[in-house]
Design an enzyme around this catalytic site. Structure first.
Site, PDB file in Angstrom:
ATOM      1  N   LYS A 166       0.924  -1.236  -0.059  1.00 51.04           N
ATOM      2  CA  LYS A 166       0.043   0.051  -0.007  1.00 51.04           C
ATOM      3  C   LYS A 166       0.754   1.277  -0.140  1.00 51.04           C
ATOM      4  CE  LYS A 166      -3.273   2.914   0.752  1.00 51.04           C
ATOM      5  NZ  LYS A 166      -4.137   3.274  -0.440  1.00 51.04           N
ATOM      6  N   LYS A 234       0.975  11.795   5.795  1.00 53.46           N
ATOM      7  CA  LYS A 234       1.250  10.458   6.551  1.00 53.46           C
ATOM      8  C   LYS A 234       1.886   9.290   5.845  1.00 53.46           C
ATOM      9  CE  LYS A 234      -2.210   7.854   7.322  1.00 53.46           C
ATOM     10  NZ  LYS A 234      -2.630   6.737   6.819  1.00 53.46           N
TER      11      LYS A 234
HETATM   12  P1  NAP Z   1     -10.724   9.844   8.383  1.00 51.67           P
HETATM   13  O1  NAP Z   1     -12.025  10.524   7.746  1.00 51.67           O
HETATM   14  O2  NAP Z   1      -9.797  11.131   8.844  1.00 51.67           O
HETATM   15  O3  NAP Z   1     -11.091   9.290   9.786  1.00 51.67           O
HETATM   16  C1  NAP Z   1     -10.224   8.714  10.286  1.00 51.67           C
HETATM   17  C2  NAP Z   1     -10.911   7.875  11.450  1.00 51.67           C
HETATM   18  O4  NAP Z   1      -9.961   7.537  12.570  1.00 51.67           O
HETATM   19  C3  NAP Z   1     -11.934   8.709  12.291  1.00 51.67           C
HETATM   20  O5  NAP Z   1     -12.947   7.477  12.679  1.00 51.67           O
HETATM   21  C4  NAP Z   1     -11.269   9.170  13.602  1.00 51.67           C
HETATM   22  O6  NAP Z   1     -11.747   9.434  14.764  1.00 51.67           O
HETATM   23  C5  NAP Z   1     -10.217   7.908  13.739  1.00 51.67           C
HETATM   24  N1  NAP Z   1      -9.240   8.210  14.664  1.00 51.67           N
HETATM   25  C6  NAP Z   1      -8.308   9.012  14.340  1.00 51.67           C
HETATM   26  N2  NAP Z   1      -7.304   9.110  15.445  1.00 51.67           N
HETATM   27  C7  NAP Z   1      -7.904   8.224  16.346  1.00 51.67           C
HETATM   28  C8  NAP Z   1      -7.243   7.625  17.559  1.00 51.67           C
HETATM   29  N3  NAP Z   1      -6.125   8.166  18.017  1.00 51.67           N
HETATM   30  N4  NAP Z   1      -7.911   6.899  18.171  1.00 51.67           N
HETATM   31  C9  NAP Z   1      -9.037   6.131  17.754  1.00 51.67           C
HETATM   32  N5  NAP Z   1      -9.449   6.571  16.432  1.00 51.67           N
HETATM   33  C10 NAP Z   1      -8.736   7.659  15.876  1.00 51.67           C
HETATM   34  O7  NAP Z   1      -9.643   9.027   7.511  1.00 51.67           O
HETATM   35  P2  NAP Z   1     -10.272   8.149   6.170  1.00 51.67           P
HETATM   36  O8  NAP Z   1      -9.990   8.881   4.998  1.00 51.67           O
HETATM   37  O9  NAP Z   1     -11.465   7.272   6.543  1.00 51.67           O
HETATM   38  O10 NAP Z   1      -9.026   7.066   6.434  1.00 51.67           O
HETATM   39  C11 NAP Z   1      -9.013   6.084   7.242  1.00 51.67           C
HETATM   40  C12 NAP Z   1      -7.737   5.265   6.847  1.00 51.67           C
HETATM   41  O11 NAP Z   1      -7.935   4.789   5.553  1.00 51.67           O
HETATM   42  C13 NAP Z   1      -6.404   6.057   6.884  1.00 51.67           C
HETATM   43  O12 NAP Z   1      -5.570   5.056   7.409  1.00 51.67           O
HETATM   44  C14 NAP Z   1      -6.017   6.476   5.672  1.00 51.67           C
HETATM   45  O13 NAP Z   1      -4.762   6.857   5.126  1.00 51.67           O
HETATM   46  C15 NAP Z   1      -6.674   5.223   4.808  1.00 51.67           C
HETATM   47  N6  NAP Z   1      -7.118   5.344   3.453  1.00 51.67           N
HETATM   48  C16 NAP Z   1      -7.965   6.415   3.101  1.00 51.67           C
HETATM   49  C17 NAP Z   1      -8.478   6.711   1.696  1.00 51.67           C
HETATM   50  C18 NAP Z   1      -9.166   7.975   1.135  1.00 51.67           C
HETATM   51  O14 NAP Z   1      -9.454   8.122   0.206  1.00 51.67           O
HETATM   52  N7  NAP Z   1      -9.870   8.879   2.377  1.00 51.67           N
HETATM   53  C19 NAP Z   1      -8.074   5.866   1.046  1.00 51.67           C
HETATM   54  C20 NAP Z   1      -7.263   4.766   1.140  1.00 51.67           C
HETATM   55  C21 NAP Z   1      -6.828   4.536   2.421  1.00 51.67           C
HETATM   56  P3  NAP Z   1     -12.776  10.610  14.957  1.00 51.67           P
HETATM   57  O15 NAP Z   1     -14.101  10.845  14.177  1.00 51.67           O
HETATM   58  O16 NAP Z   1     -13.097  10.684  16.425  1.00 51.67           O
HETATM   59  O17 NAP Z   1     -11.691  11.502  14.506  1.00 51.67           O
END
Ligand code: NAP
Length: 293
Positions: A166, A234
Site C-alpha cells: 500500500k 502521513k
Molecule cells: P478520516 O476520515 O480522517 O477518519 C479517521 C478515523 O480514525 C476517524 O474515525 C477518527 O475518529 C479515527 N481516529 C483518528 N485518530 C484516532 C485515535 N487516536 N484513536 C481512535 N480513533 C482515531 O480518515 P479516512 O479517510 O477514513 O482514512 C482512514 C484510513 O484509511 C487512513 O489510514 C487512510 O490513510 C486510509 N485510506 C484513506 C483513503 C481515502 O481516500 N480517504 C483511501 C485509502 C486509504 P474521529 O471521528 O474521532 O476523528
C-alpha cells in the site's frame, strides 16, 4: 458474520454500512460520539464492540490510532478471545503491523492487514481494492466480507506485506499527481490551458487513473477532501520511514514531502491532497482553470 467495525471516518463509515447492507451483524464504534451506521449496533468502546465478534475490523487514521484502539484503555485487547480475526484497513507502518500481530497471536488471534485503494467513491460504491497480508486460509474466510465492500483482493504475502505494498502504491499516486500538477501549471504559465492539455493527456501514454480521478476536481477548483492531504502526507512519511529502515533512497518522494509540508503550513491539511497544486500556482502566479471535464 458478527463484525465489530472500529473507525467511522470517510472510509470506515461506508465500509461498515456496506457490511450491514450485506446482512452481516455489525457493531460499530468511533472515537468521537455521534457517528453511527444504519442497520448496525453502536458500542461504547473498542473492547465492548469486539466482545463476542468473529471479526474485528479497523479503519482509523494512523499507526498511533490503531495502537490505541487495540491496546489502549478499553481497547480491543481487553476482550480478545481465541479464534477471533483482526482485519486492519488503516494505512499504517508495516513494522508496527507485524508487532501488533505478534502481540495478539499470544491470545490465539489472527491478524490480517487489508489496506485499501479506491478512495471515498470506492468505499461508498463498494468497489474498493484490498491489498492484503496474512495467512491464506484466514483470507479465504474473509472473502465474502471483502466482496461486500470491494471488487478485488490482492494478497501480497504474510502479515505486514499488505501495508508495504500500500505504501508503494501511495508513493506512486503522490508522484503521479505531482507530475500532473506541475505539468498543468507550466502549461498554463506558457499559455496552454488545462482544457487544451487534458484531451492530449487522455490520448497519450501519460494517461492515468490518478489523472482521470483528480482532473475534474482540479478544473472545478473543488479541493474538499476525498483523500485528505494530512493522510497522504502521513503515507509519504511512512514510505520514507520504511525506505530508511530498508536503506532505500527515494529522492523524488523526499522532495514531494517538502511540498506537503509547505501545504500544511499554508493550512491545507484537511483539504484533498489535490490542493498541493495551489502552491505551484502561487509560486507561478497563475491559476489552472477550466470547466469540469
Ligand atoms: P478520516 O476520515 O480522517 O477518519 C479517521 C478515523 O480514525 C476517524 O474515525 C477518527 O475518529 C479515527 N481516529 C483518528 N485518530 C484516532 C485515535 N487516536 N484513536 C481512535 N480513533 C482515531 O480518515 P479516512 O479517510 O477514513 O482514512 C482512514 C484510513 O484509511 C487512513 O489510514 C487512510 O490513510 C486510509 N485510506 C484513506 C483513503 C481515502 O481516500 N480517504 C483511501 C485509502 C486509504 P474521529 O471521528 O474521532 O476523528
Amino acid at each position: 458474520m458478527r463484525i465489530a467495525f472500529l473507525g467511522l471516518g470517510i472510509m470506515g463509515r461506508p465500509m461498515a454500512s456496506n457490511l450491514a447492507k450485506a446482512g452481516h451483524e455489525v457493531t460499530v464504534w468511533n472515537r468521537s460520539a455521534g457517528k453511527d451506521v444504519e442497520g448496525a449496533k453502536t458500542a461504547t468502546s473498542p473492547a465492548d464492540a469486539a466482545r463476542g465478534a468473529e471479526i474485528i475490523w479497523l479503519c482509523v487514521a494512523d499507526t498511533k490510532a490503531v495502537e490505541n484502539v487495540l491496546f489502549g484503555p478499553q481497547g480491543v485487547h481487553e476482550s480478545l478471545a481465541d479464534g477471533q480475526i483482526i482485519v486492519d484497513s488503516s494505512t499504517i507502518s508495516p513494522t508496527a503491523t507485524r508487532r501488533f500481530a505478534e502481540r495478539v497471536s499470544a491470545k490465539g488471534v489472527q491478524y490480517v492487514d487489508a489496506p485499501v485503494t479506491g478512495s471515498k467513491a470506492g468505499a461508498e460504491n463498494g468497489t474498493l481494492i484490498f491489498i492484503v497480508g496474512g495467512e491464506e486460509s484466514i483470507i479465504d474466510k474473509l472473502k465474502p466480507l471483502f466482496a461486500a465492500t470491494g471488487k478485488k483482493i490482492f494478497r501480497m504475502g504474510e502479515t505486514g506485506k499488505g501495508e508495504a505494498a500500500k505504501l508503494a502504491m501511495n508513493l506512486q499516486i503522490a508522484l503521479i499527481y505531482e507530475g500532473f500538477a506541475e505539468a498543468l501549471t507550466l502549461a498554463a504559465k506558457l499559455g496552454v490551458n488545462a482544457e487544451t492539455m487534458l484531451p492530449l493527456i487522455e490520448a497519450s501514454m501519460v494517461r492515468s487513473g490518478v489523472v482521470d480521478y483528480k482532473a475534474p476536481f482540479v478544473l472545478k477548483r473543488d479541493f474538499s477532501a476525498n483523500f485528505p492531504l494530512r493522510l497522504m502526507r502521513k503515507d509519504i512519511r511512512l514510505a520514507l520511514e520504511a525506505a530508511k529502515e530498508a536503506r532505500v533512497k527515494l529522492p523524488a518522494l523526499e522532495t514531494v514531502e517538502e511540498i506537503y509540508e509547505m501545504a500544511t503550513e499554508d493550512g491545507h491539511e484537511n483539504l484533498d491532497y489535490a490542493a498541493t497544486i495551489t502552491l505551484l500556482e502561487k509560486w507561478a502566479g497563475i491559476e489552472v482553470k477550466g470547466t469540469a471535464a
